[in-house]
Design an enzyme around this catalytic site. Structure first.
Site, short mmCIF file in Angstrom:
data_model
loop_
_atom_site.label_atom_id
_atom_site.label_comp_id
_atom_site.label_asym_id
_atom_site.label_seq_id
_atom_site.Cartn_x
_atom_site.Cartn_y
_atom_site.Cartn_z
N CYS A 85 0.82 -1.22 0.00
CA CYS A 85 0.00 0.00 0.00
C CYS A 85 0.85 1.26 0.00
O CYS A 85 0.35 2.36 -0.24
CB CYS A 85 -0.93 0.01 1.21
SG CYS A 85 -1.69 -1.58 1.53
N HIS A 334 -9.03 3.58 -2.23
CA HIS A 334 -7.68 3.06 -1.99
C HIS A 334 -7.22 2.15 -3.12
O HIS A 334 -7.19 0.93 -2.97
CB HIS A 334 -7.67 2.33 -0.64
CG HIS A 334 -6.32 1.82 -0.23
ND1 HIS A 334 -5.13 2.42 -0.61
CD2 HIS A 334 -5.96 0.77 0.57
CE1 HIS A 334 -4.12 1.75 -0.10
NE2 HIS A 334 -4.60 0.74 0.62
#
Lengths: 388, 354, 137
Positions: A85, A334
């Site tokens: 991430c 995201h």
């Protein structure tokens, strides 16, 4: 080392971009960043792109030359950075050092993820690859489950409550509703968060960032060149990067994200600031509990007081340290490899005063914090309207 | 026929495992619309159900670990052979015994094989360990008798087929004996009472044909053959543990052999946990060992469809008092239970096809 | 596709038996195989048997299932703290979600962790469950 500045930003609409491919998304963000920097594509000397798992999501590896090719950057060097991430935050960090060192004067940095080609369980399995595949995910641990384990300990050790987690979601959705590029532009209530389906208890669906398609890109150049392209350069004042154990179970206390503590202290020192000097921050709220712990580990509040910080409204726009005015990972969306770059896009807009209805008034110093997996990687960057 | 007069070939460790889940016969009957009266004759109230992540291998390993706990004098490195008997091994090709060996830390130099003989693969494994220990080929052998018993959905077998099993560490003249073998007798014929063809998921059977010409004929022949060779009578035995395809056959066969009901009840598990197939009579034996006194004699008689029967005369030794409490008893597992309905049972068993 | 046999085989025995690594220099233990101690950097790391009992350090009930367990149903995941302090990530079995608690004593179980496919190899390994019988001795 030279100072570096961001002179152009671009970002796609985040969300379920059914009609777009990975390359389409990145080209859209890259073109916008070039336009924002008033720059021709031939001026870019290198590309740094963060991408988590195009191989798993769309069956494509080696994405850096692909994206360079489709952006018509010709034979310029193209680097892919993978840190789950935190991929594009780490790409940005490498790009900063490449420009600061004098290797390049102008580079494009970005991130992209195309996630909606796979089912929710498949996406869950891909996220789980960001943890220890042999000793965590093999045994059934998912990324939300890992943060649920952290949340449960935080509840026990500090008395944090599910309602406080929900307040993070409420705040970030409220901010996201003012961001036209956000995936979710609607508000939620604490009751709605707590009555949403359980993902991994105590985390509900509305405690978790969504599956998202999207890309973000910025143009980075040496500080001395910045004013040639823009009247509002945003300078990189400091950064810090740190790692932690891959597996959560190897940490002495899972309620403290060690890499966040270390990376942020490096960044504060380099920028010559303290946590209280941060006017606006984009933090990695992949799960609501993460944002609460980040308040603590970044030094915004005492350890264990993160729940109170959200409850007291200190991180609202207009609060003591506004966090995630963009909506954060929770509401902005995201797209894993793009989130770090998207945070930088938001901070640049905030410092330029271009954030519209979600503008933090008079923001001079901004922070981005991005982490991979269970914060086995953390990258913190501090930005300012003025050089350090 | 074998008579062992030396009292040296002995069980030095034993252990069982039964999954936590149970289903009541009523739940199965309800799912299929079967009147309960039709099922009374089975004399089974509830059966064990494997967990969604359990199979014959996991049951074998759990039982083997409990057997090792009851043999603290035995190192896994001293185990020279591991034989697993079952009719439900998860791999058609690749022995369960190989996985058990790794799971208990057996040495590289070890004989491994799986036996299949319907419900008596487990006693075949015991016989192999006895003979290899007696011949000096091994110091200790590990015999496993376990099954996740297969049954065709809707078939009468569903009311009895269950999951569980036991394991035994067998040595000759070494270790602290829990019980020694004093004789063994087997019979076998070509009797197609129950079978499963290759690549077919569930076994088929001959209904009432599984009774007289199969179960009763073979169990009677093996038990009486053994008693004849040992020159013993039912009165010489304190317990009889026959194979337990349901709750009535073992009681009936004991009666026909001349045993009182009180000698069959201590080892009778099928009414409360069902039929573990290969693990059935061996787990009954473990339940008897859990309560027997040194010097008591046990008649163990397995039955495998197809068909055959293995009978053993086993005498309890002093070691039982020292070792009984070193691992969970059969009763600990019997009492540990969580009921599921037929839909959950079918899901855990993979009986819902996708 | 090439079966996952080598990757599974490499770690099978450690997963079957809950073997861990122990640094002979500083005593640090961890569940995964290590050639270098994560605490002190020593290269003297040995393979050891980890304890088979411990307590639940943290837990969650997983409802959003990964693809490998799409039809498994919700399950309890935990970090278990073993008697010697080593922590391992494990599923908790034979326990209802409402019964799991931090501090609950658990013991080693041997279970199916997953499989490559219906035709492929089966992955076995450790899980933990509430104690089957309280030790009386």
């Amino acid at each position: 080392m030279r100072d570096v500045a961001v002179i152009g930003v671009g970002m796609t609409k985040f969300g379920e971009r059914w009609d777009k491919q990975l390359r389409d998304l990145f080209v859209e963000a890259g073109n916008e960043a070039l336009k924002d920097a008033n720059m021709g594509r031939d001026e870019v000397q290198a590309l740094f792109v963060g991408n988590f798992s195009a191989g798993s999501f769309v069956g494509q590896e080696h994405v850096a030359p692909l994206l360079s090719d489709y952006l018509s950057l010709k034979s310029k060097p193209a680097f892919r950075v993978e840190s789950a991430c935190a991929s594009s935050a780490m790409a940005f960090n490498l790009a900063c050092m490449a420009v600061a060192s004098g290797t390049y004067d102008i580079v494009m940095v970005g991130g992209v993820e195309k996630m909606t080609d796979v089912s929710a369980p498949e996406a869950t399995s891909v996220y789980a690859k960001a943890m220890d595949a042999e000793w965590e995910s093999f045994f059934g641990l998912t990324l939300p489950a890992a943060f649920a384990l952290i949340a449960r300990r935080h509840f026990v050790q500090y008395g944090t409550k599910p309602e406080q987690l929900a307040m993070v979601s409420v705040k970030n959705h409220r901010n996201g509703s003012k961001n036209p590029l956000a995936q979710f532009q609607f508000e939620v209530t604490v009751e709605r968060v707590l009555s949403s389906p359980i993902v991994s208890d105590p985390l509900h669906v509305l405690d978790c960032s969504p599956v998202t398609d999207g890309a973000a890109a910025v143009i980075l150049c040496s500080a001395e060149l910045a004013r040639k392209y823009t009247d509002t350069p945003v300078y990189v004042l400091g950064f810090g990067v740190a790692s932690d154990s891959m597996a959560l179970h190897d940490r002495p206390d899972i309620t403290t994200l060690g890499a966040v503590v270390k990376a942020s202290r490096q960044a504060y020192r380099m920028a010559g600031i303290e946590p209280k000097d941060v006017d606006v921050a984009e933090l990695h709220d992949s799960f609501t509990i993460a944002e609460i712990i980040l308040y603590e580990d970044l030094g915004f509040c005492e350890k264990g007081k993160g729940g109170m910080m959200i409850q007291e409204g200190e991180t609202e726009i207009g609060g003591r340290i506004p966090v995630n005015p963009s909506g954060g990972l929770k509401a902005r969306g995201h797209p894993v490899g793009a989130s770090g770059a998207a945070q930088i896009v938001e901070i640049v807009k905030q410092l330029r005063g271009e954030a519209g209805r979600r503008q933090v008034p008079g923001a001079e110093i901004g922070m981005t914090q991005s982490m991979g997996g269970t914060a086995s990687t953390c990258a913190v960057h501090i930005f300012g309207r003025r050089k350090r | 026929m074998s008579v062992f007069n030396d009292k040296k070939t002995a069980i030095v460790g034993y252990g069982s495992y039964i999954p936590r889940y149970r289903i009541k016969i009523e739940s199965i009957a309800h799912a299929w619309g079967e009147p309960l009266e039709m099922l009374r004759g089975l004399r089974v109230q509830e059966i064990s159900v494997k967990g969604r992540d359990e199979d014959q291998v996991t049951i074998a390993v759990e039982a083997a670990r409990n057997a090792l706990r009851r043999a603290p004098e035995v190192s896994a490195k001293e185990i020279g052979a591991i034989y697993s008997g079952s009719e439900s091994k998860p791999y058609a090709v690749k022995p369960t015994s190989t996985i058990v060996a790794a799971a208990i830390g057996a040495p590289l130099s070890v004989r491994l094989a799986d036996y299949e003989f319907a419900c008596k693969g487990g006693t075949e494994a015991i016989i192999s360990c006895i003979s290899q220990a007696r011949s000096g080929m091994i110091k200790y052998g590990l015999a496993i008798a376990a099954d996740c018993s297969q049954s065709l959905p809707g078939d009468v077998l569903e009311y009895t087929a269950s999951a569980g099993g036991s394991a035994f560490i067998i040595g000759h003249g070494s270790g602290d004996p829990i019980a020694y073998f004093e004789g063994q007798y087997s019979v076998g014929t070509d009797t197609p009472d129950f079978w499963r063809r290759d690549l077919i998921k569930y076994p088929r059977h001959g209904g009432r044909f599984t009774g007289e010409p199969a179960y009763f004929r073979h169990v009677m022949a093996a038990a009486s053959g053994l008693m004849r060779e040992l020159n013993m009578k039912p009165e010489d035995f304190d317990y009889i543990v026959p194979h337990q395809p349901n709750g009535s056959f073992p009681v009936e066969v004991a009666k026909r052999l001349g045993f009182s009901e009180s000698k069959v009840l201590p080892g009778l598990l099928s009414p409360i946990v069902g039929n573990f197939y290969s693990g059935s009579s061996p787990t009954g034996l473990c339940r008897v060992l859990d309560q027997a006194k040194p010097g008591q004699r046990i008649l163990l008689v397995s039955f495998g469809s197809g068909a055959g029967s293995d009978a053993f005369s086993i005498v309890v030794a002093d070691g039982i008092e020292r070792k009984r409490d070193l691992a969970p008893k059969v009763e600990d597992y019997v009492e540990r239970k969580k009921y599921v309905d037929y839909s959950v049972y079918a899901r855990f068993w993979g009986k819902i096809a996708f | 596709m090439m079966p996952k046999s080598p990757r599974i085989w490499q770690l099978a025995e450690r997963r079957y038996r809950l073997l861990g690594s122990r640094c002979t220099a500083c005593g640090k233990t961890s569940v995964g195989p290590r050639n270098v101690c994560p605490a002190c950097g020593s290269e003297d790391v040995e393979t050891v048997q980890l304890p088979s009992t411990g307590t639940v350090y943290s837990y969650t009930v997983v409802h959003a299932l990964p693809a490998e367990r799409e039809r498994y149903g919700p399950y309890i995941m935990a970090i278990v703290e073993l008697e010697d302090g080593t922590r391992v990530t494990s599923e908790i079995v034979d326990c209802e979600p409402e019964d799991v608690k931090i501090g609950m004593p658990v013991e080693l179980a041997f279970r199916v962790i997953g499989q490559e496919s219906e035709e492929g190899i089966i992955y076995y390994g450790y899980k933990f469950r509430p104690l089957v019988f309280r030790k009386t001795n």
